[in-house]
Design a protein around this motif. Structure first.
Motif, PDB file in Angstrom:
ATOM      1  N   ILE A  79      -2.563 -22.828  -1.792  1.00 50.81           N
ATOM      2  CA  ILE A  79      -1.716 -21.917  -1.137  1.00 50.81           C
ATOM      3  C   ILE A  79      -2.307 -20.393  -1.391  1.00 50.81           C
ATOM      4  O   ILE A  79      -1.956 -19.421  -0.704  1.00 50.81           O
ATOM      5  N   GLN A  80      -3.338 -20.243  -2.380  1.00 48.06           N
ATOM      6  CA  GLN A  80      -3.866 -19.028  -2.841  1.00 48.06           C
ATOM      7  C   GLN A  80      -2.908 -17.881  -2.725  1.00 48.06           C
ATOM      8  O   GLN A  80      -3.003 -16.841  -2.322  1.00 48.06           O
ATOM      9  N   SER A  81      -1.841 -18.038  -3.798  1.00 48.20           N
ATOM     10  CA  SER A  81      -1.130 -16.879  -4.158  1.00 48.20           C
ATOM     11  C   SER A  81      -1.276 -16.233  -5.279  1.00 48.20           C
ATOM     12  O   SER A  81      -1.220 -16.710  -6.433  1.00 48.20           O
ATOM     13  N   GLN A  82      -1.598 -14.948  -5.198  1.00 44.59           N
ATOM     14  CA  GLN A  82      -1.766 -13.978  -6.278  1.00 44.59           C
ATOM     15  C   GLN A  82      -0.606 -14.018  -7.105  1.00 44.59           C
ATOM     16  O   GLN A  82      -0.883 -14.084  -8.332  1.00 44.59           O
ATOM     17  N   ASN A  83       0.602 -13.694  -6.658  1.00 42.92           N
ATOM     18  CA  ASN A  83       1.687 -13.442  -7.536  1.00 42.92           C
ATOM     19  C   ASN A  83       2.104 -14.827  -8.127  1.00 42.92           C
ATOM     20  O   ASN A  83       2.455 -14.780  -9.404  1.00 42.92           O
ATOM     21  N   PHE A  84       1.959 -15.877  -7.601  1.00 41.37           N
ATOM     22  CA  PHE A  84       2.511 -17.266  -8.187  1.00 41.37           C
ATOM     23  C   PHE A  84       1.171 -17.459  -9.518  1.00 41.37           C
ATOM     24  O   PHE A  84       1.435 -17.996 -10.520  1.00 41.37           O
ATOM     25  N   SER A  85      -0.052 -17.122  -9.002  1.00 37.57           N
ATOM     26  CA  SER A  85      -1.279 -16.956 -10.166  1.00 37.57           C
ATOM     27  C   SER A  85      -0.789 -16.132 -11.452  1.00 37.57           C
ATOM     28  O   SER A  85      -1.013 -16.688 -12.543  1.00 37.57           O
ATOM     29  N   LEU A  86      -0.265 -15.014 -11.118  1.00 30.29           N
ATOM     30  CA  LEU A  86       0.016 -14.116 -12.157  1.00 30.29           C
ATOM     31  C   LEU A  86       1.359 -14.979 -12.948  1.00 30.29           C
ATOM     32  O   LEU A  86       1.405 -14.869 -14.259  1.00 30.29           O
ATOM     33  N   PHE A  87       2.185 -15.375 -12.271  1.00 30.79           N
ATOM     34  CA  PHE A  87       3.295 -16.105 -12.968  1.00 30.79           C
ATOM     35  C   PHE A  87       2.873 -17.337 -13.923  1.00 30.79           C
ATOM     36  O   PHE A  87       3.459 -17.134 -14.861  1.00 30.79           O
ATOM     37  N   ILE A 130      -9.049 -20.487 -25.901  1.00 32.69           N
ATOM     38  CA  ILE A 130      -9.848 -20.184 -24.570  1.00 32.69           C
ATOM     39  C   ILE A 130      -8.908 -20.069 -23.600  1.00 32.69           C
ATOM     40  O   ILE A 130      -8.962 -19.182 -22.658  1.00 32.69           O
ATOM     41  N   ASN A 131      -7.914 -20.671 -23.666  1.00 33.23           N
ATOM     42  CA  ASN A 131      -6.788 -20.707 -22.442  1.00 33.23           C
ATOM     43  C   ASN A 131      -5.831 -19.380 -22.568  1.00 33.23           C
ATOM     44  O   ASN A 131      -5.692 -18.778 -21.603  1.00 33.23           O
ATOM     45  N   ILE A 132      -5.769 -19.278 -23.881  1.00 30.63           N
ATOM     46  CA  ILE A 132      -4.977 -17.843 -23.888  1.00 30.63           C
ATOM     47  C   ILE A 132      -5.877 -16.447 -23.514  1.00 30.63           C
ATOM     48  O   ILE A 132      -5.215 -15.716 -22.903  1.00 30.63           O
ATOM     49  N   PHE A 133      -7.042 -16.562 -23.709  1.00 28.37           N
ATOM     50  CA  PHE A 133      -8.072 -15.537 -23.372  1.00 28.37           C
ATOM     51  C   PHE A 133      -8.065 -15.482 -21.979  1.00 28.37           C
ATOM     52  O   PHE A 133      -8.160 -14.593 -21.236  1.00 28.37           O
ATOM     53  N   MET A 134      -8.307 -16.669 -21.389  1.00 25.69           N
ATOM     54  CA  MET A 134      -8.387 -16.744 -19.808  1.00 25.69           C
ATOM     55  C   MET A 134      -7.036 -16.158 -18.939  1.00 25.69           C
ATOM     56  O   MET A 134      -7.234 -15.441 -18.142  1.00 25.69           O
ATOM     57  N   PHE A 135      -5.904 -16.553 -19.631  1.00 24.24           N
ATOM     58  CA  PHE A 135      -4.726 -16.237 -19.094  1.00 24.24           C
ATOM     59  C   PHE A 135      -4.426 -14.633 -19.334  1.00 24.24           C
ATOM     60  O   PHE A 135      -4.071 -13.873 -18.296  1.00 24.24           O
ATOM     61  N   LEU A 136      -4.864 -13.996 -20.221  1.00 29.11           N
ATOM     62  CA  LEU A 136      -4.887 -12.476 -20.437  1.00 29.11           C
ATOM     63  C   LEU A 136      -5.674 -11.848 -19.502  1.00 29.11           C
ATOM     64  O   LEU A 136      -5.308 -10.856 -19.015  1.00 29.11           O
ATOM     65  N   LEU A 137      -6.886 -12.606 -19.544  1.00 30.92           N
ATOM     66  CA  LEU A 137      -7.865 -11.757 -18.317  1.00 30.92           C
ATOM     67  C   LEU A 137      -7.380 -11.720 -17.131  1.00 30.92           C
ATOM     68  O   LEU A 137      -7.660 -11.225 -16.322  1.00 30.92           O
ATOM     69  N   ARG A 138      -6.714 -13.088 -16.604  1.00 27.73           N
ATOM     70  CA  ARG A 138      -6.243 -13.062 -15.280  1.00 27.73           C
ATOM     71  C   ARG A 138      -5.051 -12.040 -15.120  1.00 27.73           C
ATOM     72  O   ARG A 138      -4.998 -11.538 -13.843  1.00 27.73           O
TER      73      ARG A 138
END
Length: 250
Positions: A173-181, A236-244
């Motif tokens: 679906i490539q949703s940026q808002n969903f990715s941030l959520f 690593i997951n905490i880091f990647m989610f913060l980066l996102r």
């Protein structure tokens, strides 16, 4: 080694009242030593690829930073290695466990190298520092709290599975808002998992102590590496989610 014993150690209800002994502390220190080794290997591999674009572009597109077929193989390989390590803990030698762990960290480093194509250096450094702070605080809380966190484990694991499914759905679906959520939810889940994993590892260390061990045997050292892998993946997951969420793209 009897896996049932390990789970028994992890499920003990009394774990904070008695002072952790020398063997338990050595086990816990071993866990964090191996986590540091994994972080060092991944960082070295990521920076090496970043300074050698001709190698980096074997795995990722120079235009988009997205993985190609070989990149996807590399990104999925750590999951396969973790399953082999956990499933073959009794059968694999200590040397094999160490080798697989180093390979796991190196492959994860290749995957992480792609962020250097997408995000600015300042963003990466600031999000890494924030992730380290969050991880450190939750690790201390998990080690010192009197609250039994084991009851939250199944809930958190369901959350992780939900994140994986949602990530697969978002590929289409490539949703940026969903990715941030999902990133906000992911930070909450893996922050809680940090405290949970640390407390479980503390219990295992105390279980080793209570078994009468005077020093860490081979099986205990294997468990320390598996524990280090779980904490490293959480960090690593905490880091990647913060980066996102907070990372500035190039």
């Amino acid at each position: 080694m009897d896996n049932n014993n390990n789970y028994d150690w992890a499920q003990k209800s009394v774990f904070v009242q008695q002072e952790t002994g020398v063997v338990a502390k050595k086990f816990f220190a071993n866990v964090f030593l191996w986590m540091f080794v994994a972080l060092s290997v991944s960082t070295a591999v990521a920076f090496y690829l970043a300074t050698n674009p001709e190698l980096l572009f074997n795995f990722f597109s120079a235009q988009t930073g997205k993985p190609n077929i070989l990149g996807w193989v590399v990104m999925l390989s750590p999951l396969a290695i973790s399953l082999i390590m956990n499933g073959g803990l009794n059968r694999l030698s200590y040397g094999a466990i160490v080798g697989l762990f180093i390979l796991f960290a190196a492959l994860l480093g290749i995957s992480l190298s792609s962020i250097l194509l997408v995000y600015t250096s300042a963003s990466i450094i600031s999000c890494f520092a924030a992730a380290a702070g969050i991880f450190g605080i939750m690790a201390v809380m998990g080690y010192t709290t009197n609250v039994d966190l084991s009851k939250f484990g199944p809930i958190l694991m369901v959350g992780v599975v939900g994140l994986i499914i949602a990530s697969v759905v978002n590929v289409f679906i490539q949703s940026q808002n969903f990715s941030l959520f999902m990133a906000y939810i992911g930070i909450a889940i893996f922050t809680a998992l940090t405290a949970y994993h640390v407390q479980m590892l503390k219990r295992i260390g105390q279980g080793i102590e209570e078994s009468g061990a005077q020093m860490l045997d081979t099986d205990s050292k294997k468990l320390a590496i598996i524990g280090a892998m779980s904490l490293y993946v959480t960090f690593i997951n905490i880091f990647m989610f913060l980066l996102r969420i907070f990372g500035n793209r190039r």
